[in-house]
Design a protein around this motif. Sequence first.
Motif, PDB file in Angstrom:
ATOM      1  N   ILE A   9     -20.711  -9.072 -22.770  1.00 31.67           N
ATOM      2  CA  ILE A   9     -21.935  -9.447 -23.264  1.00 31.67           C
ATOM      3  C   ILE A   9     -21.499 -11.113 -23.417  1.00 31.67           C
ATOM      4  CG2 ILE A   9     -23.363 -10.038 -25.383  1.00 31.67           C
ATOM      5  CD1 ILE A   9     -23.212  -6.632 -25.217  1.00 31.67           C
ATOM      6  N   ILE A  10     -20.542 -11.189 -24.092  1.00 33.86           N
ATOM      7  CA  ILE A  10     -20.104 -12.697 -24.348  1.00 33.86           C
ATOM      8  C   ILE A  10     -20.080 -13.697 -23.009  1.00 33.86           C
ATOM      9  CG2 ILE A  10     -18.468 -14.408 -25.301  1.00 33.86           C
ATOM     10  CD1 ILE A  10     -19.802 -12.831 -27.427  1.00 33.86           C
ATOM     11  N   GLY A  11     -19.415 -13.043 -22.127  1.00 28.53           N
ATOM     12  CA  GLY A  11     -19.209 -13.480 -20.700  1.00 28.53           C
ATOM     13  C   GLY A  11     -20.519 -13.950 -19.956  1.00 28.53           C
ATOM     14  N   PHE A  12     -21.469 -12.934 -20.247  1.00 31.33           N
ATOM     15  CA  PHE A  12     -22.817 -13.182 -19.849  1.00 31.33           C
ATOM     16  C   PHE A  12     -23.617 -14.342 -20.314  1.00 31.33           C
ATOM     17  CE2 PHE A  12     -27.448 -12.403 -20.171  1.00 31.33           C
ATOM     18  CZ  PHE A  12     -27.734 -12.401 -18.711  1.00 31.33           C
ATOM     19  N   LEU A  13     -23.344 -14.423 -21.682  1.00 32.19           N
ATOM     20  CA  LEU A  13     -24.033 -15.589 -22.492  1.00 32.19           C
ATOM     21  C   LEU A  13     -23.388 -16.812 -22.131  1.00 32.19           C
ATOM     22  CD1 LEU A  13     -24.343 -13.907 -26.074  1.00 32.19           C
ATOM     23  CD2 LEU A  13     -26.254 -14.255 -24.339  1.00 32.19           C
ATOM     24  N   GLU A  14     -22.056 -17.003 -21.937  1.00 27.44           N
ATOM     25  CA  GLU A  14     -21.280 -18.137 -21.602  1.00 27.44           C
ATOM     26  C   GLU A  14     -21.633 -18.500 -20.240  1.00 27.44           C
ATOM     27  OE1 GLU A  14     -18.739 -20.996 -20.426  1.00 27.44           O
ATOM     28  OE2 GLU A  14     -18.696 -19.171 -19.477  1.00 27.44           O
ATOM     29  N   GLY A  15     -21.708 -17.552 -19.291  1.00 24.64           N
ATOM     30  CA  GLY A  15     -22.108 -17.910 -18.094  1.00 24.64           C
ATOM     31  C   GLY A  15     -23.629 -18.378 -17.667  1.00 24.64           C
ATOM     32  N   SER A  16     -24.494 -17.879 -18.666  1.00 32.67           N
ATOM     33  CA  SER A  16     -25.692 -18.250 -18.459  1.00 32.67           C
ATOM     34  C   SER A  16     -26.265 -19.539 -19.122  1.00 32.67           C
ATOM     35  CB  SER A  16     -26.653 -17.152 -19.236  1.00 32.67           C
ATOM     36  OG  SER A  16     -26.698 -15.964 -18.627  1.00 32.67           O
ATOM     37  N   SER A  17     -25.396 -19.663 -20.069  1.00 30.27           N
ATOM     38  CA  SER A  17     -25.366 -21.047 -20.723  1.00 30.27           C
ATOM     39  C   SER A  17     -24.964 -22.206 -19.628  1.00 30.27           C
ATOM     40  CB  SER A  17     -24.603 -21.242 -22.204  1.00 30.27           C
ATOM     41  OG  SER A  17     -23.413 -21.402 -21.946  1.00 30.27           O
ATOM     42  N   LEU A  18     -23.838 -22.058 -18.902  1.00 29.71           N
ATOM     43  CA  LEU A  18     -23.424 -22.969 -18.046  1.00 29.71           C
ATOM     44  C   LEU A  18     -24.342 -23.205 -16.968  1.00 29.71           C
ATOM     45  CD1 LEU A  18     -21.010 -24.579 -16.901  1.00 29.71           C
ATOM     46  CD2 LEU A  18     -20.268 -22.619 -15.627  1.00 29.71           C
ATOM     47  N   LEU A  19     -24.860 -22.129 -16.590  1.00 24.67           N
ATOM     48  CA  LEU A  19     -26.019 -22.342 -15.437  1.00 24.67           C
ATOM     49  C   LEU A  19     -27.180 -23.039 -16.038  1.00 24.67           C
ATOM     50  CD1 LEU A  19     -26.046 -18.588 -14.049  1.00 24.67           C
ATOM     51  CD2 LEU A  19     -25.003 -20.879 -13.239  1.00 24.67           C
ATOM     52  N   LEU A  20     -27.587 -22.890 -17.285  1.00 26.83           N
ATOM     53  CA  LEU A  20     -28.827 -23.831 -17.790  1.00 26.83           C
ATOM     54  C   LEU A  20     -28.600 -25.006 -17.806  1.00 26.83           C
ATOM     55  CD1 LEU A  20     -30.167 -21.176 -20.567  1.00 26.83           C
ATOM     56  CD2 LEU A  20     -31.273 -21.767 -18.780  1.00 26.83           C
ATOM     57  N   LEU A  21     -26.991 -25.284 -18.329  1.00 26.72           N
ATOM     58  CA  LEU A  21     -26.957 -26.579 -18.551  1.00 26.72           C
ATOM     59  C   LEU A  21     -26.698 -27.328 -17.289  1.00 26.72           C
ATOM     60  CD1 LEU A  21     -25.475 -28.900 -20.378  1.00 26.72           C
ATOM     61  CD2 LEU A  21     -23.405 -27.970 -19.696  1.00 26.72           C
ATOM     62  N   LEU A  22     -26.197 -26.761 -15.977  1.00 20.65           N
ATOM     63  CA  LEU A  22     -26.333 -27.519 -14.952  1.00 20.65           C
ATOM     64  C   LEU A  22     -27.570 -27.405 -13.955  1.00 20.65           C
ATOM     65  CD1 LEU A  22     -22.658 -25.784 -13.618  1.00 20.65           C
ATOM     66  CD2 LEU A  22     -23.135 -28.184 -14.395  1.00 20.65           C
ATOM     67  N   PHE A  23     -28.269 -26.402 -14.153  1.00 23.47           N
ATOM     68  CA  PHE A  23     -29.349 -26.350 -13.197  1.00 23.47           C
ATOM     69  C   PHE A  23     -30.745 -26.677 -14.129  1.00 23.47           C
ATOM     70  CE2 PHE A  23     -26.234 -23.469 -10.919  1.00 23.47           C
ATOM     71  CZ  PHE A  23     -26.252 -24.437 -10.066  1.00 23.47           C
ATOM     72  N   LEU A  24     -30.769 -26.793 -15.288  1.00 27.48           N
ATOM     73  CA  LEU A  24     -32.032 -27.071 -15.793  1.00 27.48           C
ATOM     74  C   LEU A  24     -31.599 -28.414 -16.685  1.00 27.48           C
ATOM     75  CD1 LEU A  24     -34.889 -25.968 -16.887  1.00 27.48           C
ATOM     76  CD2 LEU A  24     -33.712 -25.263 -18.919  1.00 27.48           C
ATOM     77  N   ALA A  25     -31.101 -28.432 -17.660  1.00 25.61           N
ATOM     78  CA  ALA A  25     -30.675 -29.564 -18.581  1.00 25.61           C
ATOM     79  C   ALA A  25     -30.262 -30.645 -17.822  1.00 25.61           C
ATOM     80  CB  ALA A  25     -29.508 -29.337 -19.605  1.00 25.61           C
ATOM     81  N   MET A  26     -29.314 -30.658 -16.667  1.00 27.88           N
ATOM     82  CA  MET A  26     -28.933 -31.952 -15.884  1.00 27.88           C
ATOM     83  C   MET A  26     -30.054 -32.517 -15.188  1.00 27.88           C
ATOM     84  SD  MET A  26     -25.768 -32.743 -16.966  1.00 27.88           S
ATOM     85  CE  MET A  26     -25.084 -33.743 -15.830  1.00 27.88           C
ATOM     86  N   PRO A  27     -30.710 -31.892 -14.530  1.00 25.53           N
ATOM     87  CA  PRO A  27     -31.795 -32.312 -13.772  1.00 25.53           C
ATOM     88  C   PRO A  27     -32.980 -32.919 -14.659  1.00 25.53           C
ATOM     89  CG  PRO A  27     -31.235 -30.104 -12.751  1.00 25.53           C
ATOM     90  CD  PRO A  27     -30.737 -30.170 -13.974  1.00 25.53           C
ATOM     91  N   LEU A  28     -33.080 -32.369 -15.798  1.00 26.95           N
ATOM     92  CA  LEU A  28     -33.970 -32.943 -16.913  1.00 26.95           C
ATOM     93  C   LEU A  28     -33.670 -34.397 -17.282  1.00 26.95           C
ATOM     94  CD1 LEU A  28     -35.334 -29.899 -18.885  1.00 26.95           C
ATOM     95  CD2 LEU A  28     -36.545 -31.243 -17.225  1.00 26.95           C
TER      96      LEU A  28
END
Length: 95
Positions: A9-28
């Motif tokens: 579960i922790i791995g899923f949360l951490e992996g998801s946060s990396l993807l949100l950072l790279l593919f949502l936050a950085m483009p914004l």
Amino acid sequence: MNQINRFRIIGFLEGSSLLLLLFLAMPLKYWAGLPEVVTVFGSVHGGLFIVYILFTIYTTITVRWHFIWFLSAVIVAFIPFGNFILDKRIRLSFQ
């Protein structure tokens, strides 16, 4: 719930946060001129990363993981989608 499932579960949360950072936050940040989004997502991801590393150490000790599992868990934290690939391997190996 056992230690392996908590780690997953922790791995899923951490992996998801990396993807949100790279593919949502950085483009914004660069396309919409919203650098504060990276500040928020980066802080969340940084906190989850620290929790993930601590949980990896704790899981390695309590489950008596082989060093290869520990090393793999640390390495995949730096690779987009890496946690999800490791999760599949863990699911197949430990359940």
